[in-house]
Structures are given as structure tokens and as C-alpha cells.
Design a protein around this motif. Structure first.
Motif, PDB file in Angstrom:
ATOM      1  N   ARG A  13       0.704  -1.192   0.097  1.00  0.00           N
ATOM      2  CA  ARG A  13      -0.056  -0.053   0.055  1.00  0.00           C
ATOM      3  C   ARG A  13       0.797   1.325  -0.040  1.00  0.00           C
ATOM      4  NH1 ARG A  13      -4.317   0.909   4.995  1.00  0.00           N
ATOM      5  NH2 ARG A  13      -5.595  -0.268   3.371  1.00  0.00           N
ATOM      6  N   PHE A  14       0.613   2.202  -0.605  1.00  0.00           N
ATOM      7  CA  PHE A  14       1.271   3.650  -0.897  1.00  0.00           C
ATOM      8  C   PHE A  14       0.192   4.704  -0.388  1.00  0.00           C
ATOM      9  CE2 PHE A  14       2.654   7.363  -2.929  1.00  0.00           C
ATOM     10  CZ  PHE A  14       4.058   7.428  -2.489  1.00  0.00           C
ATOM     11  N   THR A  15       0.774   5.446   0.551  1.00  0.00           N
ATOM     12  CA  THR A  15      -0.011   6.347   1.038  1.00  0.00           C
ATOM     13  C   THR A  15       0.903   7.742   1.262  1.00  0.00           C
ATOM     14  OG1 THR A  15       0.908   6.203   3.443  1.00  0.00           O
ATOM     15  CG2 THR A  15      -1.299   4.897   2.795  1.00  0.00           C
ATOM     16  N   MET A  25      -4.704  17.220   1.547  1.00  0.00           N
ATOM     17  CA  MET A  25      -5.299  15.838   1.237  1.00  0.00           C
ATOM     18  C   MET A  25      -4.306  14.665   1.612  1.00  0.00           C
ATOM     19  SD  MET A  25      -6.766  14.536  -2.443  1.00  0.00           S
ATOM     20  CE  MET A  25      -5.099  13.883  -3.049  1.00  0.00           C
ATOM     21  N   ARG A  26      -4.901  13.691   1.863  1.00  0.00           N
ATOM     22  CA  ARG A  26      -4.432  12.434   2.031  1.00  0.00           C
ATOM     23  C   ARG A  26      -4.863  11.492   0.904  1.00  0.00           C
ATOM     24  NH1 ARG A  26      -1.542  11.661   7.506  1.00  0.00           N
ATOM     25  NH2 ARG A  26      -1.353  13.892   8.176  1.00  0.00           N
ATOM     26  N   TYR A  27      -3.756  10.395   0.492  1.00  0.00           N
ATOM     27  CA  TYR A  27      -4.304   9.512  -0.292  1.00  0.00           C
ATOM     28  C   TYR A  27      -3.539   8.250  -0.174  1.00  0.00           C
ATOM     29  CZ  TYR A  27      -0.039  11.179  -2.478  1.00  0.00           C
ATOM     30  OH  TYR A  27       1.462  11.551  -2.563  1.00  0.00           O
ATOM     31  N   MET A  28      -4.209   7.045  -0.848  1.00  0.00           N
ATOM     32  CA  MET A  28      -3.764   5.814  -0.580  1.00  0.00           C
ATOM     33  C   MET A  28      -3.888   5.186  -1.964  1.00  0.00           C
ATOM     34  SD  MET A  28      -4.917   2.573  -0.507  1.00  0.00           S
ATOM     35  CE  MET A  28      -6.836   2.725   0.035  1.00  0.00           C
ATOM     36  N   ALA A  67      -7.958   3.404  -5.467  1.00  0.00           N
ATOM     37  CA  ALA A  67      -7.327   4.921  -5.099  1.00  0.00           C
ATOM     38  C   ALA A  67      -8.463   5.456  -3.964  1.00  0.00           C
ATOM     39  CB  ALA A  67      -7.107   5.480  -6.162  1.00  0.00           C
ATOM     40  N   CYS A  68      -7.858   6.258  -3.016  1.00  0.00           N
ATOM     41  CA  CYS A  68      -8.476   6.658  -1.951  1.00  0.00           C
ATOM     42  C   CYS A  68      -8.094   7.991  -1.726  1.00  0.00           C
ATOM     43  CB  CYS A  68      -8.593   5.735  -0.862  1.00  0.00           C
ATOM     44  SG  CYS A  68      -9.740   6.653   0.429  1.00  0.00           S
ATOM     45  N   ALA A  69      -9.213   8.948  -1.528  1.00  0.00           N
ATOM     46  CA  ALA A  69      -8.511  10.229  -0.916  1.00  0.00           C
ATOM     47  C   ALA A  69      -9.466  10.757  -0.005  1.00  0.00           C
ATOM     48  CB  ALA A  69      -8.774  11.181  -2.213  1.00  0.00           C
ATOM     49  N   TRP A  70      -9.063  11.414   1.010  1.00  0.00           N
ATOM     50  CA  TRP A  70      -9.607  12.238   2.145  1.00  0.00           C
ATOM     51  C   TRP A  70      -8.792  13.267   2.572  1.00  0.00           C
ATOM     52  CZ3 TRP A  70      -6.595   7.841   2.252  1.00  0.00           C
ATOM     53  CH2 TRP A  70      -5.486   7.760   3.159  1.00  0.00           C
ATOM     54  N   GLU A  71      -9.623  14.452   3.362  1.00  0.00           N
ATOM     55  CA  GLU A  71      -9.124  15.615   4.039  1.00  0.00           C
ATOM     56  C   GLU A  71      -8.247  15.176   4.944  1.00  0.00           C
ATOM     57  OE1 GLU A  71     -11.679  19.112   4.013  1.00  0.00           O
ATOM     58  OE2 GLU A  71     -13.079  17.779   3.685  1.00  0.00           O
TER      59      GLU A  71
END
Length: 92
Positions: free
Chosen positions: A19-21, A27-30, A44-48
Motif C-alpha cells: 500500500r502506498f500512502t 489531502m491524504r491519499y492511498m 485509489a482513495c482520497a480524504w481530507e
């Protein structure tokens, strides 16, 4: 743009194994490989900010799946750039 500011941009082979974060401008992402009985894909995932993936409520995360290919990885980075405009501190 996330891609232009990265010191290290992981390869598809890396994402297939780990997993890469990361985070960028609010913004944070994975990115990770998603495996089901039928197929494998790139999730892919994005969040504040400010919380890490595991500490962020699911309803605050935005997910999207892409093909687990080099083209899918490019599409995922482009989508994360779009998400950064919506979620990050550089909001228009």
C-alpha cells in the motif's frame, strides 16, 4: 499537482506489493492493489487531512477503482489531482 511535487512516485510493481500512502496540500491519499475472486484492480482513495487512513471514518473517504496497469496508474494519479482540487487547501 501531486505528481509534480513528489520526491518519490511509486511504480506499479511497488503498488502491486505494498500500500502506498501520501499527503499533499491538505489531502491524504492511498493507492493499493485490490484483489477479488474475479479480478485485480488498483484502488485509489482520497480524504481530507489531518487523520491517517485507519483513523479516518469511512464516510469521509472517496474511493475509485482503476485497471491494474500502467495506464490505470496514470488515470489514478490524474484522479488524485482532481480530488486534491476539491479536498485540499488549494480549493478554488
Amino acid at each position: 499537482m501531486i505528481q509534480q511535487d513528489m520526491l518519490y512516485k511509486p511504480s506499479l510493481n511497488y503498488i502491486k506489493k505494498e500500500r502506498f500512502t501520501g499527503s499533499f496540500a491538505g489531502m491524504r491519499y492511498m493507492l493499493e492493489k485490490k484483489k477479488t475472486e474475479e479480478a485485480e484492480s488498483l484502488l485509489a482513495c482520497a480524504w481530507e487531512e489531518p487523520y491517517a487512513f485507519d483513523k479516518t471514518p469511512e464516510e469521509k473517504k472517496i474511493f475509485k477503482e482503476f485497471a491494474l496497469t500502467e495506464d490505470g496508474l496514470v488515470e489514478a494519479w490524474n484522479w488524485l489531482d482532481e480530488m486534491q482540487e476539491q479536498l485540499g487547501t488549494n480549493k478554488s
